[in-house]
Design a protein around this motif. Structure first.
Motif, PDB file in Angstrom:
ATOM      1  N   VAL A 197      11.533  -4.599   3.490  1.00 31.77           N
ATOM      2  CA  VAL A 197      10.110  -4.632   3.177  1.00 31.77           C
ATOM      3  C   VAL A 197       9.285  -4.799   4.449  1.00 31.77           C
ATOM      4  CG1 VAL A 197       8.282  -5.918   1.990  1.00 31.77           C
ATOM      5  CG2 VAL A 197      10.453  -5.469   0.818  1.00 31.77           C
ATOM      6  N   LYS A 198       9.796  -5.569   5.410  1.00 26.64           N
ATOM      7  CA  LYS A 198       9.066  -5.756   6.677  1.00 26.64           C
ATOM      8  C   LYS A 198       8.864  -4.409   7.384  1.00 26.64           C
ATOM      9  CE  LYS A 198       7.219  -8.025  10.165  1.00 26.64           C
ATOM     10  NZ  LYS A 198       6.844  -6.903  11.055  1.00 26.64           N
ATOM     11  N   GLU A 199       9.906  -3.596   7.406  1.00 23.75           N
ATOM     12  CA  GLU A 199       9.794  -2.278   8.035  1.00 23.75           C
ATOM     13  C   GLU A 199       8.826  -1.379   7.267  1.00 23.75           C
ATOM     14  OE1 GLU A 199      14.333  -2.181   9.891  1.00 23.75           O
ATOM     15  OE2 GLU A 199      13.937  -1.466   7.843  1.00 23.75           O
ATOM     16  N   LEU A 200       8.833  -1.516   5.940  1.00 20.06           N
ATOM     17  CA  LEU A 200       7.904  -0.755   5.104  1.00 20.06           C
ATOM     18  C   LEU A 200       6.475  -1.243   5.316  1.00 20.06           C
ATOM     19  CD1 LEU A 200       7.645   1.388   2.830  1.00 20.06           C
ATOM     20  CD2 LEU A 200       7.981  -0.465   1.177  1.00 20.06           C
ATOM     21  N   TYR A 201       6.325  -2.548   5.448  1.00 21.85           N
ATOM     22  CA  TYR A 201       5.016  -3.179   5.655  1.00 21.85           C
ATOM     23  C   TYR A 201       4.356  -2.679   6.934  1.00 21.85           C
ATOM     24  CZ  TYR A 201       1.629  -7.093   5.843  1.00 21.85           C
ATOM     25  OH  TYR A 201       0.500  -7.862   5.891  1.00 21.85           O
ATOM     26  N   ASP A 202       5.160  -2.410   7.935  1.00 23.79           N
ATOM     27  CA  ASP A 202       4.627  -1.996   9.231  1.00 23.79           C
ATOM     28  C   ASP A 202       4.180  -0.535   9.262  1.00 23.79           C
ATOM     29  OD1 ASP A 202       4.988  -4.506  10.282  1.00 23.79           O
ATOM     30  OD2 ASP A 202       6.975  -4.074  11.107  1.00 23.79           O
ATOM     31  N   LEU A 203       4.488   0.230   8.209  1.00 28.96           N
ATOM     32  CA  LEU A 203       4.056   1.625   8.167  1.00 28.96           C
ATOM     33  C   LEU A 203       2.568   1.699   7.825  1.00 28.96           C
ATOM     34  CD1 LEU A 203       6.954   3.397   6.211  1.00 28.96           C
ATOM     35  CD2 LEU A 203       6.648   3.239   8.678  1.00 28.96           C
ATOM     36  N   PRO A 204       1.829   2.590   8.443  1.00 32.51           N
ATOM     37  CA  PRO A 204       0.405   2.734   8.112  1.00 32.51           C
ATOM     38  C   PRO A 204       0.230   3.347   6.724  1.00 32.51           C
ATOM     39  CG  PRO A 204       1.084   4.442   9.667  1.00 32.51           C
ATOM     40  CD  PRO A 204       2.255   3.503   9.529  1.00 32.51           C
ATOM     41  N   LEU A 205      -0.898   3.027   6.102  1.00 30.21           N
ATOM     42  CA  LEU A 205      -1.184   3.544   4.761  1.00 30.21           C
ATOM     43  C   LEU A 205      -1.134   5.063   4.724  1.00 30.21           C
ATOM     44  CD1 LEU A 205      -2.141   3.324   1.831  1.00 30.21           C
ATOM     45  CD2 LEU A 205      -4.485   3.076   2.678  1.00 30.21           C
ATOM     46  N   ILE A 206      -1.632   5.708   5.753  1.00 34.62           N
ATOM     47  CA  ILE A 206      -1.685   7.165   5.770  1.00 34.62           C
ATOM     48  C   ILE A 206      -0.285   7.769   5.652  1.00 34.62           C
ATOM     49  CG2 ILE A 206      -1.631   7.316   8.294  1.00 34.62           C
ATOM     50  CD1 ILE A 206      -3.642   9.580   5.928  1.00 34.62           C
ATOM     51  N   MET A 207       0.705   7.075   6.208  1.00 37.49           N
ATOM     52  CA  MET A 207       2.083   7.574   6.147  1.00 37.49           C
ATOM     53  C   MET A 207       2.639   7.416   4.728  1.00 37.49           C
ATOM     54  SD  MET A 207       5.229   6.680   8.702  1.00 37.49           S
ATOM     55  CE  MET A 207       6.788   7.561   8.582  1.00 37.49           C
ATOM     56  N   LEU A 208       2.324   6.299   4.066  1.00 37.32           N
ATOM     57  CA  LEU A 208       2.787   6.097   2.692  1.00 37.32           C
ATOM     58  C   LEU A 208       2.119   7.100   1.745  1.00 37.32           C
ATOM     59  CD1 LEU A 208       2.958   2.194   2.355  1.00 37.32           C
ATOM     60  CD2 LEU A 208       4.820   3.816   2.730  1.00 37.32           C
ATOM     61  N   LEU A 209       0.856   7.402   1.998  1.00 36.51           N
ATOM     62  CA  LEU A 209       0.170   8.402   1.184  1.00 36.51           C
ATOM     63  C   LEU A 209       0.801   9.777   1.392  1.00 36.51           C
ATOM     64  CD1 LEU A 209      -3.549   7.305   1.709  1.00 36.51           C
ATOM     65  CD2 LEU A 209      -2.193   7.078  -0.384  1.00 36.51           C
ATOM     66  N   ASP A 210       1.198  10.052   2.606  1.00 32.79           N
ATOM     67  CA  ASP A 210       1.858  11.321   2.911  1.00 32.79           C
ATOM     68  C   ASP A 210       3.227  11.391   2.234  1.00 32.79           C
ATOM     69  OD1 ASP A 210       2.054  13.848   4.333  1.00 32.79           O
ATOM     70  OD2 ASP A 210       3.571  12.867   5.563  1.00 32.79           O
ATOM     71  N   PHE A 211       3.911  10.250   2.192  1.00 31.45           N
ATOM     72  CA  PHE A 211       5.249  10.170   1.612  1.00 31.45           C
ATOM     73  C   PHE A 211       5.219  10.248   0.090  1.00 31.45           C
ATOM     74  CE2 PHE A 211       9.403   8.661   3.449  1.00 31.45           C
ATOM     75  CZ  PHE A 211       9.260   9.334   4.647  1.00 31.45           C
ATOM     76  N   PHE A 212       4.306   9.475  -0.534  1.00 31.50           N
ATOM     77  CA  PHE A 212       4.342   9.278  -1.975  1.00 31.50           C
ATOM     78  C   PHE A 212       3.076   9.723  -2.711  1.00 31.50           C
ATOM     79  CE2 PHE A 212       6.914   5.707  -0.149  1.00 31.50           C
ATOM     80  CZ  PHE A 212       8.155   6.193  -0.534  1.00 31.50           C
ATOM     81  N   GLY A 213       2.166  10.386  -2.022  1.00 24.54           N
ATOM     82  CA  GLY A 213       0.924  10.797  -2.659  1.00 24.54           C
ATOM     83  C   GLY A 213       0.071   9.582  -2.993  1.00 24.54           C
ATOM     84  N   LYS A 214      -0.721   9.669  -4.061  1.00 24.08           N
ATOM     85  CA  LYS A 214      -1.614   8.561  -4.411  1.00 24.08           C
ATOM     86  C   LYS A 214      -0.835   7.302  -4.792  1.00 24.08           C
ATOM     87  CE  LYS A 214      -2.137  10.134  -9.216  1.00 24.08           C
ATOM     88  NZ  LYS A 214      -3.096  10.575 -10.261  1.00 24.08           N
TER      89      LYS A 214
END
Length: 347
Positions: A197-214
């Motif tokens: 989760v720490k590694e996931l936490y450090d990802l920027p929101l824009i990357m998560l939106l790119d990965f998983f959409g909304k």
């Protein structure tokens, strides 16, 4: 005002009921799901889990891992009887109870004028007294964290996660502990080196939106302690279905159709009892190599009769091409509407 959400989860429920009903089974590797090798494990005792046995594992594999296991058939009526007693205890506390399954629920205690820890102790003690079973309880200010807390120190656990604990308490956890991340999403993250989760936490929101959409926004918020889902008293049933493991693997569709006929009758009976009609039919198959496939068809009209369900399910089956033999077949129907009866005017 922060919410107070409790997640309750029975420990190894089916196996625990069997051990309460038969004291000789206590402390032994009990595996519920069937006595035939082609079945699957419904649940197992913690003693069996030590050997690597887990839910949804084929019975033959469970026997290989735990040859001294005690294999028992499912007694659903008995488990439902015990479940009803347990949910009666929940409803003594609050009307805001959201069932997730026969042995799991959320309770919203926000407006209950009692100490949440006292409520947790009351529930655990009363269920133990009335059924002989242990239950794990998690308390927090939202559903994600409450469920995470109930799983923290099973069996017979009790854990509180407070706002001040977040997000640090989540950091060491693997990403598969985050609600909403399934196997494919976890693999996708693992493939880019994200395991905690720490590694996931450090990802920027824009990357998560790119990965998983909304949906990426929900994940971003969730690991920061934000979960806006409410405890829902009535959960709409999304589908009705039946499935079974075949006696022998087959690639002959005529061997499969009698099962579909039986499923169609059962599904139709349930739908009629609930006054429902549906228009999305799904066929599920599992191959001999344990790969699942589904094929759906959405109709332009609603159905509920055995003959209609059977006809449409067979149409889907007839258009499937089997690459290998089939070991499991299932049928389900969804996209419901409630049947209404209109009174005709005399004029």
């Amino acid at each position: 005002m922060d919410k107070v959400i409790m997640h309750v989860d029975m420990d190894a429920f089916f196996a625990s009921v069997e051990m309460v009903d038969n004291k000789k089974l206590k402390g032994k590797p009990v595996i519920v799901g069937g006595i035939f090798e082609r079945g699957v494990v419904s649940t197992c005792s913690y003693e069996a889990r030590v050997f690597g046995v887990k839910s949804a594992m084929p019975i033959y594999m469970a026997k290989a891992k735990c040859p001294n296991g005690i294999f028992l058939p499912v007694r659903y009526d008995r488990y439902k009887e015990i479940s009803n007693k347990i949910f009666d205890v929940f409803h003594e506390i609050t009307p805001f109870v959201e069932p997730l399954s026969i042995d799991e629920a959320y309770l919203d205690l926000t407006h209950v004028n009692k100490n949440p820890l006292d409520i947790a102790s009351f529930i655990k003690n009363k269920i133990k007294k009335e059924t002989g079973l242990n239950i794990s309880v998690g308390l927090s200010y939202n559903k994600f964290l409450a469920k995470l807390a109930s799983d923290w120190n099973k069996p017979n656990g009790l854990k509180v996660i407070q706002k001040s604990d977040v997000p640090e308490i989540l950091f060491p956890l693997s990403v598969d502990k985050v609600y909403g991340l399934g196997k494919k999403s976890v693999k996708k993250l693992n493939d880019i080196g994200i395991f905690t989760v720490k590694e996931l936490y450090d990802l920027p929101l824009i990357m998560l939106l790119d990965f998983f959409g909304k949906f990426g926004l929900e994940i971003y918020e969730r690991i920061r302690g934000i979960d806006k889902r409410e405890v829902t008293i009535f959960r709409e049933r999304k589908s009705i279905g039946k499935e079974t493991t075949l006696s022998n693997d087959t690639d002959d569709k005529n061997d499969i159709k009698p099962y579909i006929k039986s499923f169609s009758k059962s599904i139709s009976d349930i739908m009629k009892s609930k006054n429902l009609r549906g228009k999305n039919i799904t066929i599920k198959i599992k191959t001999a190599s344990f790969v699942n496939h589904t094929k759906s068809k959405t109709l332009s009209y609603y159905i509920c009769t055995e003959d209609d369900i059977y006809k449409e399910a067979c149409n889907i089956l007839d258009n499937l091409e089997f690459q290998e033999k089939i070991r499991l077949i299932g049928v389900s129907i969804s996209s419901f509407k409630e049947e209404t009866v209109e009174q005709m005017s005399l004029f």
